[in-house]
Each structure stands twice: as C-alpha cells, then as structure tokens.
Design a protein around this motif. Structure first.
Motif, PDB file in Angstrom:
ATOM      1  N   ARG A 185      24.304  -1.448 -11.684  1.00 25.66           N
ATOM      2  CA  ARG A 185      23.893  -1.021 -10.139  1.00 25.66           C
ATOM      3  C   ARG A 185      22.460  -0.242 -10.060  1.00 25.66           C
ATOM      4  NH1 ARG A 185      25.152   4.552  -6.987  1.00 25.66           N
ATOM      5  NH2 ARG A 185      24.841   5.259  -9.092  1.00 25.66           N
ATOM      6  N   VAL A 186      21.661  -0.763  -9.208  1.00 24.25           N
ATOM      7  CA  VAL A 186      20.140  -0.524  -9.182  1.00 24.25           C
ATOM      8  C   VAL A 186      20.050   0.544  -7.688  1.00 24.25           C
ATOM      9  CG1 VAL A 186      17.645  -1.160  -8.822  1.00 24.25           C
ATOM     10  CG2 VAL A 186      19.372  -2.522 -10.174  1.00 24.25           C
ATOM     11  N   VAL A 187      19.428   1.703  -8.062  1.00 23.15           N
ATOM     12  CA  VAL A 187      19.063   2.636  -7.101  1.00 23.15           C
ATOM     13  C   VAL A 187      17.607   2.761  -7.023  1.00 23.15           C
ATOM     14  CG1 VAL A 187      19.308   5.141  -6.394  1.00 23.15           C
ATOM     15  CG2 VAL A 187      21.235   3.910  -7.560  1.00 23.15           C
ATOM     16  N   VAL A 188      16.889   2.631  -5.638  1.00 24.73           N
ATOM     17  CA  VAL A 188      15.564   3.016  -5.593  1.00 24.73           C
ATOM     18  C   VAL A 188      15.184   4.173  -5.293  1.00 24.73           C
ATOM     19  CG1 VAL A 188      13.702   1.779  -4.336  1.00 24.73           C
ATOM     20  CG2 VAL A 188      15.395   0.404  -4.710  1.00 24.73           C
ATOM     21  N   SER A 238       0.781  -1.232   0.251  1.00 27.12           N
ATOM     22  CA  SER A 238       0.023   0.191   0.202  1.00 27.12           C
ATOM     23  C   SER A 238       0.859   1.383   0.087  1.00 27.12           C
ATOM     24  CB  SER A 238      -0.878  -0.034   1.385  1.00 27.12           C
ATOM     25  OG  SER A 238      -0.028  -0.012   2.579  1.00 27.12           O
ATOM     26  N   GLU A 239       2.050   1.187   0.000  1.00 30.11           N
ATOM     27  CA  GLU A 239       3.044   2.153   0.015  1.00 30.11           C
ATOM     28  C   GLU A 239       2.822   2.901  -1.552  1.00 30.11           C
ATOM     29  OE1 GLU A 239       7.075   1.361   0.958  1.00 30.11           O
ATOM     30  OE2 GLU A 239       6.218  -0.347   2.332  1.00 30.11           O
ATOM     31  N   GLY A 240       3.477   4.201  -1.764  1.00 29.73           N
ATOM     32  CA  GLY A 240       3.640   4.713  -2.703  1.00 29.73           C
ATOM     33  C   GLY A 240       4.589   3.986  -4.052  1.00 29.73           C
ATOM     34  N   ASN A 241       4.532   4.531  -5.129  1.00 30.97           N
ATOM     35  CA  ASN A 241       5.568   4.068  -6.221  1.00 30.97           C
ATOM     36  C   ASN A 241       6.686   4.013  -5.819  1.00 30.97           C
ATOM     37  OD1 ASN A 241       3.157   3.518  -7.752  1.00 30.97           O
ATOM     38  ND2 ASN A 241       3.253   5.656  -8.521  1.00 30.97           N
ATOM     39  N   ARG A 242       7.541   2.897  -6.277  1.00 29.60           N
ATOM     40  CA  ARG A 242       8.940   2.925  -6.040  1.00 29.60           C
ATOM     41  C   ARG A 242       9.425   2.604  -7.405  1.00 29.60           C
ATOM     42  NH1 ARG A 242      11.420  -1.848  -2.629  1.00 29.60           N
ATOM     43  NH2 ARG A 242      10.868  -2.803  -4.352  1.00 29.60           N
ATOM     44  N   TRP A 243      10.572   3.347  -7.777  1.00 27.88           N
ATOM     45  CA  TRP A 243      11.224   3.190  -9.000  1.00 27.88           C
ATOM     46  C   TRP A 243      12.642   2.806  -9.051  1.00 27.88           C
ATOM     47  CZ3 TRP A 243       7.959   4.629 -13.103  1.00 27.88           C
ATOM     48  CH2 TRP A 243       6.873   5.258 -12.830  1.00 27.88           C
ATOM     49  N   GLU A 244      13.165   2.126  -9.556  1.00 30.34           N
ATOM     50  CA  GLU A 244      14.458   1.080  -9.618  1.00 30.34           C
ATOM     51  C   GLU A 244      14.984   1.669 -10.978  1.00 30.34           C
ATOM     52  OE1 GLU A 244      13.854  -2.934  -9.329  1.00 30.34           O
ATOM     53  OE2 GLU A 244      13.244  -2.784  -6.981  1.00 30.34           O
ATOM     54  N   VAL A 245      16.045   2.302 -10.735  1.00 31.56           N
ATOM     55  CA  VAL A 245      16.844   2.824 -11.850  1.00 31.56           C
ATOM     56  C   VAL A 245      18.111   2.111 -11.803  1.00 31.56           C
ATOM     57  CG1 VAL A 245      18.052   5.059 -13.115  1.00 31.56           C
ATOM     58  CG2 VAL A 245      15.664   5.129 -11.789  1.00 31.56           C
ATOM     59  N   ARG A 246      18.550   1.332 -13.136  1.00 25.02           N
ATOM     60  CA  ARG A 246      19.740   0.825 -13.245  1.00 25.02           C
ATOM     61  C   ARG A 246      20.749   1.390 -14.188  1.00 25.02           C
ATOM     62  NH1 ARG A 246      18.784  -5.054 -15.378  1.00 25.02           N
ATOM     63  NH2 ARG A 246      17.879  -4.031 -17.236  1.00 25.02           N
ATOM     64  N   ASP A 247      21.898   1.533 -13.696  1.00 25.13           N
ATOM     65  CA  ASP A 247      22.967   2.092 -14.702  1.00 25.13           C
ATOM     66  C   ASP A 247      23.542   1.216 -15.353  1.00 25.13           C
ATOM     67  OD1 ASP A 247      24.956   1.107 -12.820  1.00 25.13           O
ATOM     68  OD2 ASP A 247      25.347   2.845 -11.909  1.00 25.13           O
ATOM     69  N   ARG A 248      24.764   1.425 -16.406  1.00 25.13           N
ATOM     70  CA  ARG A 248      25.322   0.601 -17.397  1.00 25.13           C
ATOM     71  C   ARG A 248      26.150  -0.469 -16.318  1.00 25.13           C
ATOM     72  NH1 ARG A 248      26.998   5.894 -19.984  1.00 25.13           N
ATOM     73  NH2 ARG A 248      25.570   5.742 -21.912  1.00 25.13           N
ATOM     74  N   SER A 249      26.522  -0.181 -15.101  1.00 24.69           N
ATOM     75  CA  SER A 249      27.233  -1.159 -14.310  1.00 24.69           C
ATOM     76  C   SER A 249      26.461  -2.272 -13.783  1.00 24.69           C
ATOM     77  CB  SER A 249      28.238  -0.432 -13.773  1.00 24.69           C
ATOM     78  OG  SER A 249      27.493   0.450 -12.182  1.00 24.69           O
TER      79      SER A 249
END
Length: 60
Positions: free
Chosen positions: A38-41, A25-36
């Motif tokens: 690495r995933v940042v939430v 029920s939390e707000g949206n979460r976005w996972e961004v992945r870079d070239r290496s």
C-alpha cells in the motif's frame, strides 16, 4: 513531473520504504510503501511528522 526516486528502506521495524517525487512546481511529495505494498502519499509536513513523532494523519 520529475522521475520518482528509487525506493529506500525508511523504517525496517514497520516495514516502510520511501521515495521522493516532485510534481512540477509543487512542493515535495513523499510516497511511503508498507509491507502490503500500500502506498500513501505525504507532503513535506506530513513526512516530517512521520519521521519525528510516528503515526501521521494518513494512518501510517
């Protein structure tokens, strides 16, 4: 928790891909992945800052 969406190209110049996940029920979460791979939430506000202004507090 909903299943994560597929990865989509977000910023070709920076090599970022993004997918949306929604934990319960939390707000949206976005996972961004870079070239290496690495995933940042990010939350909605952080993702919007990345879209609008560029680098955000999480170091992307």
């Amino acid at each position: 928790m909903a299943d994560p969406h597929d990865w989509h190209e977000f910023d070709a110049e920076c090599g970022y891909e993004v997918r949306q996940t929604t934990p319960g029920s939390e707000g949206n979460r976005w996972e961004v992945r870079d070239r290496s791979d690495r995933v940042v939430v990010l939350d909605d506000d952080e993702f919007e800052q990345l879209r609008a202004d560029g680098p955000n507090p999480r170091g992307l």
